[in-house]
Scaffold this motif. Structure first.
Motif, PDB file in Angstrom:
ATOM      1  N   LEU A  85      -2.764  -2.574  -0.627  1.00  0.00           N
ATOM      2  CA  LEU A  85      -2.704  -2.133   0.762  1.00  0.00           C
ATOM      3  C   LEU A  85      -2.427  -0.633   0.779  1.00  0.00           C
ATOM      4  O   LEU A  85      -1.377  -0.183   0.302  1.00  0.00           O
ATOM      5  CB  LEU A  85      -1.608  -2.885   1.512  1.00  0.00           C
ATOM      6  N   GLU A  87      -1.951   2.802   3.108  1.00  0.00           N
ATOM      7  CA  GLU A  87      -1.579   3.166   4.467  1.00  0.00           C
ATOM      8  C   GLU A  87      -1.279   4.655   4.564  1.00  0.00           C
ATOM      9  O   GLU A  87      -0.823   5.274   3.600  1.00  0.00           O
ATOM     10  CB  GLU A  87      -0.360   2.374   4.939  1.00  0.00           C
ATOM     11  N   ASN A  89      -0.100   7.698   7.896  1.00  0.00           N
ATOM     12  CA  ASN A  89       0.151   8.009   9.303  1.00  0.00           C
ATOM     13  C   ASN A  89      -0.580   9.298   9.661  1.00  0.00           C
ATOM     14  O   ASN A  89      -0.477  10.298   8.945  1.00  0.00           O
ATOM     15  CB  ASN A  89       1.648   8.190   9.557  1.00  0.00           C
ATOM     16  N   THR A 116      -2.923   0.948  13.756  1.00  0.00           N
ATOM     17  CA  THR A 116      -1.742   0.550  14.519  1.00  0.00           C
ATOM     18  C   THR A 116      -1.186   1.780  15.240  1.00  0.00           C
ATOM     19  O   THR A 116      -0.847   2.771  14.582  1.00  0.00           O
ATOM     20  CB  THR A 116      -0.645  -0.023  13.601  1.00  0.00           C
ATOM     21  N   THR A 128      -1.278   4.508  12.411  1.00  0.00           N
ATOM     22  CA  THR A 128      -1.191   4.135  11.001  1.00  0.00           C
ATOM     23  C   THR A 128      -2.504   3.482  10.616  1.00  0.00           C
ATOM     24  O   THR A 128      -2.913   2.479  11.218  1.00  0.00           O
ATOM     25  CB  THR A 128      -0.040   3.156  10.736  1.00  0.00           C
ATOM     26  N   SER A 130      -4.450   1.321   7.986  1.00  0.00           N
ATOM     27  CA  SER A 130      -4.176   0.350   6.927  1.00  0.00           C
ATOM     28  C   SER A 130      -5.496  -0.130   6.343  1.00  0.00           C
ATOM     29  O   SER A 130      -6.423  -0.470   7.090  1.00  0.00           O
ATOM     30  CB  SER A 130      -3.386  -0.842   7.464  1.00  0.00           C
ATOM     31  N   LEU A 132      -7.013  -2.738   3.262  1.00  0.00           N
ATOM     32  CA  LEU A 132      -6.804  -3.757   2.238  1.00  0.00           C
ATOM     33  C   LEU A 132      -8.019  -3.768   1.322  1.00  0.00           C
ATOM     34  O   LEU A 132      -9.157  -3.922   1.800  1.00  0.00           O
ATOM     35  CB  LEU A 132      -6.614  -5.125   2.884  1.00  0.00           C
ATOM     36  N   GLU A 154       0.740   3.171  -1.186  1.00  0.00           N
ATOM     37  CA  GLU A 154       0.033   2.037  -1.784  1.00  0.00           C
ATOM     38  C   GLU A 154       1.010   0.939  -2.168  1.00  0.00           C
ATOM     39  O   GLU A 154       2.050   1.212  -2.771  1.00  0.00           O
ATOM     40  CB  GLU A 154      -0.754   2.492  -3.020  1.00  0.00           C
TER      41      GLU A 154
END
Length: 234
Positions: A85, A87, A89, A116, A128, A130, A132, A154
């Motif tokens: 995962l 991510e 910001n 998000t 954010t 994200s 996968l 990560e």
């Protein structure tokens, strides 16, 4: 060609992988250490060169992951899979760019990608991102190329997925695909593909909500409901 793969120095100053072999590795969805499996077949091929430190052979093993077999002897897709995962910001990207970012990540092989809404320092609105994926190296480079982020977090995670199939149903002469999530030959969930629902709404001249209800009713009439057996051929 080896970009994104884990590599280690070889024991000899010579070619240790052919271009064809490396191409096969690069085409694989995931390259990890071999898990515990039930072996079904295997083969070994020897090369022409001789090395003092190891045998110059390639071994291929075909099998199912141990402990992931269903009652019918079919590999259970609900066994946990390892994914990464990623991510970050972001508070300084034109929001009109985000749909393209998500589409590009998915097109390049990410399992999923989403946003998000968040609030960062000094009350600044942000998102954010994200992602996968089973190929974190490629996804990481794409995130840096498509967004303004300066860093990516990560985390290695496990995910469990149902097997998926698509079955067409007819709604007023228009074909709509019903997406099935199933396990061990039993339907767990069933929903019309929304793109097909939108096309149905245009074709019938009705609202999307009305078209969705019609597609759901057609799925029920076809027996595509949770708890029902999976149709033959799926």
């Amino acid at each position: 060609m080896s970009r994104g793969l884990q590599v280690v120095p070889g024991p000899a100053a010579t070619e240790l992988a052919t271009p064809t072999g490396l191409a096969l590795l690069c085409d694989a969805q995931q390259v990890d250490a071999m898990p515990a499996i039930t072996v079904r077949a295997n083969g070994i091929g020897a090369g022409d060169k001789d090395f003092a430190t190891h045998a110059n052979v390639v071994r291929v093993v075909l099998g199912e992951v141990a402990g992931a077999m269903g009652a019918a002897g079919v590999a259970d897709a609900a066994a946990p899979q390892t994914r990464t995962l990623l991510e970050c910001n972001v508070d300084d990207l034109d929001p009109r760019v985000w749909p393209d970012v998500l589409d590009r990540l998915l097109a390049e092989g990410a399992d999923d990608a989403w946003l998000t809404p968040i609030v960062m320092k000094k009350g600044r609105p942000a998102h954010t991102l994200s992602v996968l994926t089973s190929d974190p190296a490629s996804a990481r480079e794409l995130i840096f190329a498509l967004t303004s982020t300066l860093g990516v977090r990560e985390t290695v995670v496990a995910r469990t997925v149902l097997e998926r199939s698509w079955v067409p149903v007819a709604v007023a002469g228009v074909e709509v695909l019903i997406k099935l999530g199933h396990r061990d030959g039993v339907i767990i969930n069933a929903e019309p593909e929304f793109v097909d629902v939108q096309k149905l709404a245009v074709s019938l001249g009705v609202s999307t909500r009305t078209a969705l209800r019609s597609a759901q009713a057609a799925a029920v009439e076809a027996g595509l409901v949770p708890g029902a057996p999976l149709p033959a051929g799926c």
